[in-house]
Design a protein around this motif. Structure first.
Motif, PDB file in Angstrom:
ATOM      1  N   LEU A 103      20.518 -13.463  34.673  1.00  0.00           N
ATOM      2  CA  LEU A 103      19.200 -14.079  34.789  1.00  0.00           C
ATOM      3  C   LEU A 103      18.944 -14.918  33.540  1.00  0.00           C
ATOM      4  CD1 LEU A 103      16.434 -14.395  36.173  1.00  0.00           C
ATOM      5  CD2 LEU A 103      15.689 -12.387  34.883  1.00  0.00           C
ATOM      6  N   SER A 104      18.742 -16.202  33.733  1.00  0.00           N
ATOM      7  CA  SER A 104      18.539 -17.101  32.592  1.00  0.00           C
ATOM      8  C   SER A 104      17.761 -18.323  33.050  1.00  0.00           C
ATOM      9  CB  SER A 104      19.887 -17.527  31.988  1.00  0.00           C
ATOM     10  OG  SER A 104      20.667 -18.216  32.949  1.00  0.00           O
ATOM     11  N   ILE A 105      17.296 -19.093  32.066  1.00  0.00           N
ATOM     12  CA  ILE A 105      16.643 -20.358  32.359  1.00  0.00           C
ATOM     13  C   ILE A 105      17.446 -21.466  31.694  1.00  0.00           C
ATOM     14  CG2 ILE A 105      15.065 -20.065  30.385  1.00  0.00           C
ATOM     15  CD1 ILE A 105      12.974 -21.644  31.997  1.00  0.00           C
ATOM     16  N   LYS A 106      17.688 -22.528  32.416  1.00  0.00           N
ATOM     17  CA  LYS A 106      18.461 -23.650  31.894  1.00  0.00           C
ATOM     18  C   LYS A 106      17.563 -24.614  31.112  1.00  0.00           C
ATOM     19  CE  LYS A 106      21.889 -23.599  35.639  1.00  0.00           C
ATOM     20  NZ  LYS A 106      22.538 -24.408  36.706  1.00  0.00           N
ATOM     21  N   ALA A 107      18.199 -25.524  30.397  1.00  0.00           N
ATOM     22  CA  ALA A 107      17.455 -26.524  29.640  1.00  0.00           C
ATOM     23  C   ALA A 107      16.570 -27.362  30.557  1.00  0.00           C
ATOM     24  CB  ALA A 107      18.414 -27.419  28.867  1.00  0.00           C
ATOM     25  N   GLY A 157      14.902 -26.140  33.005  1.00  0.00           N
ATOM     26  CA  GLY A 157      13.817 -25.314  33.515  1.00  0.00           C
ATOM     27  C   GLY A 157      14.174 -24.541  34.764  1.00  0.00           C
ATOM     28  N   GLU A 158      15.391 -24.733  35.265  1.00  0.00           N
ATOM     29  CA  GLU A 158      15.825 -24.019  36.462  1.00  0.00           C
ATOM     30  C   GLU A 158      16.170 -22.573  36.109  1.00  0.00           C
ATOM     31  OE1 GLU A 158      19.457 -24.093  39.779  1.00  0.00           O
ATOM     32  OE2 GLU A 158      19.336 -25.604  38.197  1.00  0.00           O
ATOM     33  N   ILE A 159      15.647 -21.631  36.898  1.00  0.00           N
ATOM     34  CA  ILE A 159      15.936 -20.208  36.704  1.00  0.00           C
ATOM     35  C   ILE A 159      17.064 -19.813  37.644  1.00  0.00           C
ATOM     36  CG2 ILE A 159      15.008 -17.869  36.918  1.00  0.00           C
ATOM     37  CD1 ILE A 159      12.287 -19.007  36.165  1.00  0.00           C
ATOM     38  N   THR A 160      18.065 -19.127  37.087  1.00  0.00           N
ATOM     39  CA  THR A 160      19.286 -18.900  37.867  1.00  0.00           C
ATOM     40  C   THR A 160      19.701 -17.433  37.899  1.00  0.00           C
ATOM     41  OG1 THR A 160      20.634 -19.298  35.905  1.00  0.00           O
ATOM     42  CG2 THR A 160      20.162 -21.193  37.307  1.00  0.00           C
ATOM     43  N   PRO A 161      19.004 -16.572  38.648  1.00  0.00           N
ATOM     44  CA  PRO A 161      19.498 -15.207  38.803  1.00  0.00           C
ATOM     45  C   PRO A 161      20.700 -15.177  39.746  1.00  0.00           C
ATOM     46  CG  PRO A 161      17.525 -15.522  40.122  1.00  0.00           C
ATOM     47  CD  PRO A 161      17.744 -16.802  39.356  1.00  0.00           C
ATOM     48  N   VAL A 162      21.818 -14.671  39.261  1.00  0.00           N
ATOM     49  CA  VAL A 162      23.013 -14.594  40.105  1.00  0.00           C
ATOM     50  C   VAL A 162      22.889 -13.458  41.099  1.00  0.00           C
ATOM     51  CG1 VAL A 162      25.509 -14.196  40.076  1.00  0.00           C
ATOM     52  CG2 VAL A 162      24.449 -15.615  38.317  1.00  0.00           C
ATOM     53  N   LYS A 163      22.367 -12.326  40.619  1.00  0.00           N
ATOM     54  CA  LYS A 163      22.214 -11.167  41.487  1.00  0.00           C
ATOM     55  C   LYS A 163      20.969 -10.409  41.054  1.00  0.00           C
ATOM     56  CE  LYS A 163      25.869  -8.797  42.530  1.00  0.00           C
ATOM     57  NZ  LYS A 163      27.016  -7.837  42.422  1.00  0.00           N
ATOM     58  N   LEU A 164      20.177  -9.990  42.033  1.00  0.00           N
ATOM     59  CA  LEU A 164      18.960  -9.233  41.770  1.00  0.00           C
ATOM     60  C   LEU A 164      18.872  -8.095  42.771  1.00  0.00           C
ATOM     61  CD1 LEU A 164      16.013  -8.624  40.840  1.00  0.00           C
ATOM     62  CD2 LEU A 164      15.268 -10.484  42.351  1.00  0.00           C
ATOM     63  N   ARG A 165      18.650  -6.876  42.269  1.00  0.00           N
ATOM     64  CA  ARG A 165      18.465  -5.749  43.174  1.00  0.00           C
ATOM     65  C   ARG A 165      17.656  -4.659  42.486  1.00  0.00           C
ATOM     66  NH1 ARG A 165      22.680  -1.927  41.970  1.00  0.00           N
ATOM     67  NH2 ARG A 165      24.316  -2.883  40.675  1.00  0.00           N
ATOM     68  N   ASP A 166      17.053  -3.817  43.293  1.00  0.00           N
ATOM     69  CA  ASP A 166      16.334  -2.657  42.785  1.00  0.00           C
ATOM     70  C   ASP A 166      17.280  -1.461  42.765  1.00  0.00           C
ATOM     71  OD1 ASP A 166      14.071  -4.179  42.621  1.00  0.00           O
ATOM     72  OD2 ASP A 166      13.223  -3.462  44.512  1.00  0.00           O
ATOM     73  N   ILE A 167      17.176  -0.660  41.719  1.00  0.00           N
ATOM     74  CA  ILE A 167      17.989   0.539  41.567  1.00  0.00           C
ATOM     75  C   ILE A 167      17.073   1.750  41.638  1.00  0.00           C
ATOM     76  CG2 ILE A 167      19.516   1.836  40.038  1.00  0.00           C
ATOM     77  CD1 ILE A 167      20.377  -0.799  38.822  1.00  0.00           C
ATOM     78  N   ILE A 170      16.436 -10.819  25.105  1.00  0.00           N
ATOM     79  CA  ILE A 170      17.121 -12.081  24.813  1.00  0.00           C
ATOM     80  C   ILE A 170      18.494 -12.059  25.461  1.00  0.00           C
ATOM     81  CG2 ILE A 170      17.942 -13.659  23.032  1.00  0.00           C
ATOM     82  CD1 ILE A 170      15.957 -12.417  21.110  1.00  0.00           C
ATOM     83  N   HIS A 171      18.775 -13.066  26.272  1.00  0.00           N
ATOM     84  CA  HIS A 171      20.085 -13.197  26.905  1.00  0.00           C
ATOM     85  C   HIS A 171      21.157 -13.265  25.824  1.00  0.00           C
ATOM     86  CE1 HIS A 171      23.377 -15.005  29.216  1.00  0.00           C
ATOM     87  NE2 HIS A 171      22.728 -14.675  30.316  1.00  0.00           N
TER      88      HIS A 171
END
Length: 397
Positions: free
Chosen positions: A266-270, A272-282, A200-201
């Motif tokens: 990483l979240s979803i807006k009301a 329905g838009e998904i908005t990952p600011v940054k995504l990377r593999d560690i 949960i965000h």
């Protein structure tokens, strides 16, 4: 303030001085060992029900809940005197041939209610955290409940239910009135108990469901909103959200993958838009298992199970995953982190190993049977701070 709320994020876990370890002696006797993390000494051993398993603390650290899988009950321990203050039956229509098999337990951050997942009984027992009384037992349908997630910014309890691959689903329980809703039944969800697929965000609006197929759903308080499958969460198993502005999410990968996924906000807006600011593999190791975040938050810890090319141990990351240290261990079971975020503890069947998070140094193993008449013990679960996630095994119906 919500009428059910007796605490908030500023008062959560105000005083939790001890580490608690549930263990069984043979198959009949259950105990909880109380350990002082200042010197890792054993304070006392508390008798509980048979086959004790998952545990949780209430938000203020006043109580520890212990599920007794072998006798369809939950024991509640008073942390001031380390004595059992109540043992309550759980499930509905329970018989010797059809036990409830409680497998997970959690207290919502609002503080007034605890929830027990009865895996074999297909039900959730709701307990009044103030009076130590069972309020009700709710049906979960065809699925077996095994994992919880809660947030101090959302008045719902989220429950993962295992039915069969591609048919698993999520329940929500209202803290206010115990009403139940279901979602995710058409999203081909597949869970991997005992790993918890729910995150949960911190803002309470976004609920993430991890697995071979990733899924996000928006909630405005208790009101469900948009939902969407997302490939960015594909091939995940379990995870932790923490921090704010931006909130960070770490997710573990299946056993054959040697990386973690890291997201910022990483979240979803009301809408329905998904908005990952940054995504990377560690870079990580194969065999990722348990994942925990320190309460401060500063560290993320992951236990690693041995594979053909990977040793067993504990991996410690800093909060953005740019620095990691690995402590090799001969065995790594359950994992917990102290409320002051200075130590991690790793269960090793009959002993517990303390690890200093600042230096990544392992201390002397704590023998749970030391100083007592118990021998040949098997540790089932350890807890040292209030946590908003809890999960356990699925017991066959």
């Amino acid at each position: 303030m919500n009428q059910n709320e007796i605490s908030n994020s500023s008062t959560l876990a105000g005083s939790i001085p001890y580490l608690y370890a549930s263990y069984e002696v043979g198959v009949r006797f259950g105990r909880v060992a109380v350990i002082d993390p200042t010197d890792d000494s054993i304070v006392t051993h508390i008798p509980v029900g048979s086959q004790p398993g998952a545990m949780c603390m209430d938000p203020l650290g006043n109580k520890v809940y212990v599920v007794n899988t072998g006798e369809s009950s939950v024991s509640i321990i008073n942390t001031e005197n380390n004595k059992v203050m109540a043992t309550l039956p759980v499930g509905r229509g329970v018989t010797a041939l059809a036990p409830a098999a409680p497998t997970a337990v959690i207290v919502h951050p609002f503080g007034q209610k605890a929830y027990v997942a009865n895996s074999n009984n297909h039900s959730i027992t709701v307990i009044d955290n103030r009076t130590n009384k069972v309020l009700t037992t709710l049906p979960t349908g065809v699925g077996q409940p095994f994992a919880f997630a809660v947030s101090d910014n959302n008045p719902l309890v989220f429950v993962a239910c295992k039915y069969k691959d591609n048919k698993d689903y999520i329940l929500t329980i209202s803290v206010d009135n115990n009403s139940i809703s279901t979602f995710g039944m058409n999203s081909e969800l597949t869970f991997d108990p005992p790993h918890n697929p729910l995150v949960i965000h911190p803002d309470g609006h976004t609920v993430g469901v991890l697995g071979p197929n990733g899924f996000l759903k928006y909630f405005n308080g208790a009101t469900p909103g948009e939902e969407k499958n997302t490939s960015v969460l594909d091939n995940t198993v379990s995870g932790v959200y923490f921090g704010s502005a931006p909130a960070k999410l770490f997710t573990t990968s299946p056993p054959n993958k040697a990386y973690l996924k890291y997201f910022e906000d990483l979240s979803i807006k009301a809408s329905g838009e998904i908005t990952p600011v940054k995504l990377r593999d560690i870079k990580s190791y194969r065999g990722q298992d348990q994942i925990r975040v320190s309460p401060n938050p500063q560290y993320v810890c992951i236990t690693v199970q041995p594979t053909a090319n990977t040793p067993c141990g504990l991996q410690i990351y800093n909060e953005v995953g740019t620095v990691s240290q690995f402590i090799e261990l001969y065995y790594a079971g359950d994992l917990t982190i102290t409320q002051d975020s200075t130590k991690a503890y790793v269960e090793q069947r009959s002993v517990i190993v303390p690890i200093d998070l600042a230096t990544a140094a392992a201390g002397a193993a704590i023998d749970i049977s030391s100083g007592s008449s118990d021998s040949n013990v098997i540790i089932k679960n350890i807890v040292a701070s209030y946590e908003t996630q809890n999960s356990g095994t699925v017991v066959s119906s």
